[in-house]
Write an enzyme that holds these catalytic residues in place. Structure first.
Site, PDB file in Angstrom:
ATOM      1  N   ALA A   1       0.710  -1.242  -0.003  1.00 49.42           N
ATOM      2  CA  ALA A   1       0.084   0.013  -0.111  1.00 49.42           C
ATOM      3  C   ALA A   1       0.861   1.116   0.077  1.00 49.42           C
ATOM      4  O   ALA A   1       0.342   2.491  -0.549  1.00 49.42           O
ATOM      5  CB  ALA A   1      -0.898  -0.109   1.164  1.00 49.42           C
ATOM      6  N   THR A   2       1.958   1.171   0.551  1.00 56.20           N
ATOM      7  CA  THR A   2       2.873   2.478   0.609  1.00 56.20           C
ATOM      8  C   THR A   2       3.117   2.746  -0.788  1.00 56.20           C
ATOM      9  O   THR A   2       3.203   3.945  -1.347  1.00 56.20           O
ATOM     10  CB  THR A   2       4.281   2.223   1.442  1.00 56.20           C
ATOM     11  OG1 THR A   2       3.814   1.768   2.698  1.00 56.20           O
ATOM     12  CG2 THR A   2       5.301   3.218   1.400  1.00 56.20           C
TER      13      THR A   2
ATOM     14  N   ASN B   1      -5.739   3.841  10.464  1.00 55.61           N
ATOM     15  CA  ASN B   1      -4.917   2.844  10.902  1.00 55.61           C
ATOM     16  C   ASN B   1      -4.638   2.938  12.396  1.00 55.61           C
ATOM     17  O   ASN B   1      -4.472   1.866  13.126  1.00 55.61           O
ATOM     18  CB  ASN B   1      -3.368   2.783   9.990  1.00 55.61           C
ATOM     19  CG  ASN B   1      -2.812   4.168   9.995  1.00 55.61           C
ATOM     20  OD1 ASN B   1      -3.433   4.958   9.377  1.00 55.61           O
ATOM     21  ND2 ASN B   1      -1.892   4.286  10.796  1.00 55.61           N
TER      22      ASN B   1
ATOM     23  N   GLN C   1      -6.631  -0.707   5.519  1.00 51.74           N
ATOM     24  CA  GLN C   1      -7.257  -0.958   6.702  1.00 51.74           C
ATOM     25  C   GLN C   1      -8.879  -1.534   6.543  1.00 51.74           C
ATOM     26  O   GLN C   1      -9.344  -2.195   7.183  1.00 51.74           O
ATOM     27  CB  GLN C   1      -7.207  -0.062   8.046  1.00 51.74           C
ATOM     28  CG  GLN C   1      -6.066   0.375   8.324  1.00 51.74           C
ATOM     29  CD  GLN C   1      -5.250  -0.805   9.240  1.00 51.74           C
ATOM     30  OE1 GLN C   1      -5.934  -1.654   9.578  1.00 51.74           O
ATOM     31  NE2 GLN C   1      -4.114  -0.681   9.537  1.00 51.74           N
TER      32      GLN C   1
ATOM     33  N   SER D   1      -3.373  -3.669   0.475  1.00 51.69           N
ATOM     34  CA  SER D   1      -2.269  -4.372   0.719  1.00 51.69           C
ATOM     35  C   SER D   1      -2.617  -5.785   1.318  1.00 51.69           C
ATOM     36  O   SER D   1      -3.799  -6.152   2.017  1.00 51.69           O
ATOM     37  CB  SER D   1      -1.169  -3.780   1.733  1.00 51.69           C
ATOM     38  OG  SER D   1      -0.114  -4.474   1.913  1.00 51.69           O
ATOM     39  N   ALA D   2      -1.937  -6.722   1.028  1.00 55.72           N
ATOM     40  CA  ALA D   2      -1.997  -8.220   1.203  1.00 55.72           C
ATOM     41  C   ALA D   2      -1.962  -8.574   2.509  1.00 55.72           C
ATOM     42  O   ALA D   2      -2.797  -9.265   3.182  1.00 55.72           O
ATOM     43  CB  ALA D   2      -1.511  -9.201   0.409  1.00 55.72           C
ATOM     44  N   HIS D   3      -0.946  -7.889   3.173  1.00 57.05           N
ATOM     45  CA  HIS D   3      -0.377  -8.485   4.541  1.00 57.05           C
ATOM     46  C   HIS D   3      -1.336  -7.902   5.552  1.00 57.05           C
ATOM     47  O   HIS D   3      -1.561  -8.265   6.803  1.00 57.05           O
ATOM     48  CB  HIS D   3       0.959  -8.135   4.922  1.00 57.05           C
ATOM     49  CG  HIS D   3       1.265  -6.682   5.237  1.00 57.05           C
ATOM     50  ND1 HIS D   3       1.567  -6.326   6.486  1.00 57.05           N
ATOM     51  CD2 HIS D   3       1.425  -5.701   4.263  1.00 57.05           C
ATOM     52  CE1 HIS D   3       1.673  -4.996   6.490  1.00 57.05           C
ATOM     53  NE2 HIS D   3       1.633  -4.743   5.164  1.00 57.05           N
TER      54      HIS D   3
ATOM     55  N   THR E   1       9.252  -7.868 -12.824  1.00 58.91           N
ATOM     56  CA  THR E   1       8.714  -9.166 -12.832  1.00 58.91           C
ATOM     57  C   THR E   1       7.749  -9.378 -11.750  1.00 58.91           C
ATOM     58  O   THR E   1       7.916  -8.906 -10.533  1.00 58.91           O
ATOM     59  CB  THR E   1       9.710 -10.262 -12.867  1.00 58.91           C
ATOM     60  OG1 THR E   1      10.819  -9.902 -13.883  1.00 58.91           O
ATOM     61  CG2 THR E   1       9.297 -11.540 -12.709  1.00 58.91           C
TER      62      THR E   1
ATOM     63  N   CYS F   1       7.124   4.651  17.630  1.00 59.46           N
ATOM     64  CA  CYS F   1       7.713   4.368  18.756  1.00 59.46           C
ATOM     65  C   CYS F   1       9.348   4.421  18.541  1.00 59.46           C
ATOM     66  O   CYS F   1       9.816   3.972  17.667  1.00 59.46           O
ATOM     67  CB  CYS F   1       7.712   2.643  19.331  1.00 59.46           C
ATOM     68  SG  CYS F   1       5.804   2.598  19.750  1.00 59.46           S
TER      69      CYS F   1
HETATM   70  C1  LIG Z   1      -0.371  -0.755   6.269  1.00 58.88           C
HETATM   71  C2  LIG Z   1      -0.953   0.630   5.878  1.00 58.88           C
HETATM   72  C3  LIG Z   1      -0.120   1.061   4.783  1.00 58.88           C
HETATM   73  C4  LIG Z   1       1.268   0.469   4.241  1.00 58.88           C
HETATM   74  O1  LIG Z   1       0.935  -0.724   3.716  1.00 58.88           O
HETATM   75  P1  LIG Z   1       2.197  -1.410   3.167  1.00 58.88           P
HETATM   76  O2  LIG Z   1       1.830  -2.403   2.388  1.00 58.88           O
HETATM   77  O3  LIG Z   1       2.552  -1.887   4.754  1.00 58.88           O
HETATM   78  O4  LIG Z   1       3.136  -0.704   2.459  1.00 58.88           O
HETATM   79  C5  LIG Z   1      -0.726   2.409   4.306  1.00 58.88           C
HETATM   80  N1  LIG Z   1      -1.812   2.822   4.839  1.00 58.88           N
HETATM   81  C6  LIG Z   1      -2.511   2.180   5.491  1.00 58.88           C
HETATM   82  C7  LIG Z   1      -3.909   2.926   5.974  1.00 58.88           C
HETATM   83  C8  LIG Z   1      -2.052   1.125   6.181  1.00 58.88           C
HETATM   84  O5  LIG Z   1      -2.722   0.927   7.261  1.00 58.88           O
END
Ligand SMILES: *Cc1c(COP(=O)(O)O)cnc(C)c1O
Length: 388
Positions: free
Chosen positions: A74-75, A154, A182, A202-204, A243, A329
């Site tokens: 997502a970044t 977030n 989120q 983002s997948a994670h 890729t 932190c």
């Molecule tokens: C986690 C998060 C991101 C960053 O996502 P990544 O996949 O870790 O780069 C960006 N925006 C929000 C609101 C998030 O919670």
């Protein structure tokens, strides 16, 4: 034996769902083809798997598969949306509107664009964490090219009035980007119904692997243009060369399919667990403050301040519960949260705020043990403070 950690930091990341892991397995082993190699079966097999995942991902947000651009997370998606759109539409105007409480990926991209001659309005939010739509209307100028507001925050989990924002943006012919990292998989997101032109996720954050994300880029009415950040090879319709990470993409697709199937049931379950956690803490501890709207909020998020208790001290004492302050932190202190500041939380209560996020695999037993441990720690810290 090391005690099992009760993981309540699902806003930071989530564990891999076993179904996702199983789907990825073959692509980490024998099915290693490059999805851009059309000259042989191994490549074509990878390409087919990627396209299947693209469809599953698109379906979760009401998009077309051809509108899905893979990124590293997502970044990167936020960077591509903001910088890519700004650079593509700079002839039309140089003004961008966003929120003070955005993720750093959006805020820092805006800062960079300001150095390149763009103007950015950072809108405040109300005490409940939501945008005042009237404020957005008055911030729009003739040279505004892009509105970027997050779907859900977030730190405090507060949902923005995305449908209203989309309507305003469409009415004025301004592009609308939303960071939905989120929100996707936890609440319904439909880019068509909401008038969204660009969407990052983002997948994670949804039980998929780390290092893979998506930018949804609208193809019709309007067809959104972007100047890519990464050139070379012209993958992903030229928006993002490189890729493709096939196993991660396959996992992302599976994660989206599971999220879509389970969303309703999971939202109900996590809401129940989150409320049990909140009520368990509030009932046993005086002087707690829940930060942000309770009504317009992600099902799994709780952000709470314990007066007189430094979050850093509390987090150090918690032996078996993993939580976060939600903001950056350092080794000695918790950087006071700019999100909590923006919603008017006092300096003292900002320093004592923690963020808790329940997840798909959180059990009621874990919630009850977490309440017990947090209550015990907060009481001991307060008692020591009183004695000192
Ligand atoms: C986690 C998060 C991101 C960053 O996502 P990544 O996949 O870790 O780069 C960006 N925006 C929000 C609101 C998030 O919670």
């Amino acid at each position: 034996m090391r005690k099992k950690i009760i993981y309540l930091d699902h806003q930071a990341t989530t564990p891999l769902d076993p179904r996702v892991r199983r789907a990825m397995g073959p692509y980490l082993d024998g099915k290693f083809g490059n999805a851009a190699s059309y000259t042989h079966a191994a490549g074509r097999e990878a390409a087919v798997a990627v396209e299947k995942a693209r469809e599953e991902i698109a379906r979760l947000i009401g998009a077309d598969a051809r509108e899905i651009v893979f990124t590293s997370g997502a970044t990167e998606s936020d960077n591509l949306a903001l910088k890519g759109a700004a650079r593509a539409y700079r002839g039309k105007g140089r003004h961008i509107v966003t929120l003070l409480i955005e993720h750093k990926a959006v805020l820092d991209s805006c800062k960079r664009l300001e150095m390149d001659g763009f103007r950015v309005t950072y809108l405040p939010v109300r005490k409940d964490g939501r945008l005042d739509v009237g404020g957005l209307k008055s911030a729009i100028r003739p040279d505004t090219i892009l509105i970027s507001t997050m779907f859900a925050n977030n730190e405090i989990g507060v949902l923005q009035p995305v449908a209203e924002i989309g309507k305003i943006a469409q009415g004025k012919g301004i592009l609308f980007h939303s960071d939905a990292a989120q929100a996707v998989g936890k609440v319904p997101v439909d880019v068509r119904a909401l008038g969204i032109d660009l969407l990052s996720f983002s997948a994670h954050k949804i039980y998929g692997p780390k290092g893979i994300g998506v930018l949804y880029v609208r193809k019709k009415e309007p067809r959104v243009r972007l100047v890519p950040l990464i050139d070379g090879g012209g993958h992903e319709s030229g928006f993002r060369s490189g890729t493709l990470n096939v196993p991660a993409i396959v996992g992302f697709g599976r994660a989206c399919a599971v999220a879509r199937e389970k969303m309703k049931e999971e939202a109900a379950r996590t809401t129940w667990l989150r409320n049990r956690l909140r009520d368990g803490l509030i009932q046993r501890l005086p002087d707690c403050v829940v930060n942000g709207s309770q009504e317009h909020r992600l099902p799994n998020n709780l952000n709470i301040s314990f007066a007189g208790v430094e979050a850093k001290v509390l987090m150090d004492r918690l032996r078996s519960v993993a939580v976060s302050s939600g903001s950056a932190c350092t080794s000695t202190s918790v950087e006071p949260s700019y999100v909590l500041k923006a919603i008017g939380v006092s300096e003292e209560l900002r320093r004592s705020a923690i963020r808790l996020g329940v997840g798909r695999f959180t059990t009621v037993g874990e919630i009850d043990r977490a309440v017990q441990e947090i209550v015990g720690c907060v009481k001991r810290i307060r008692a020591r403070r009183k004695a000192a």
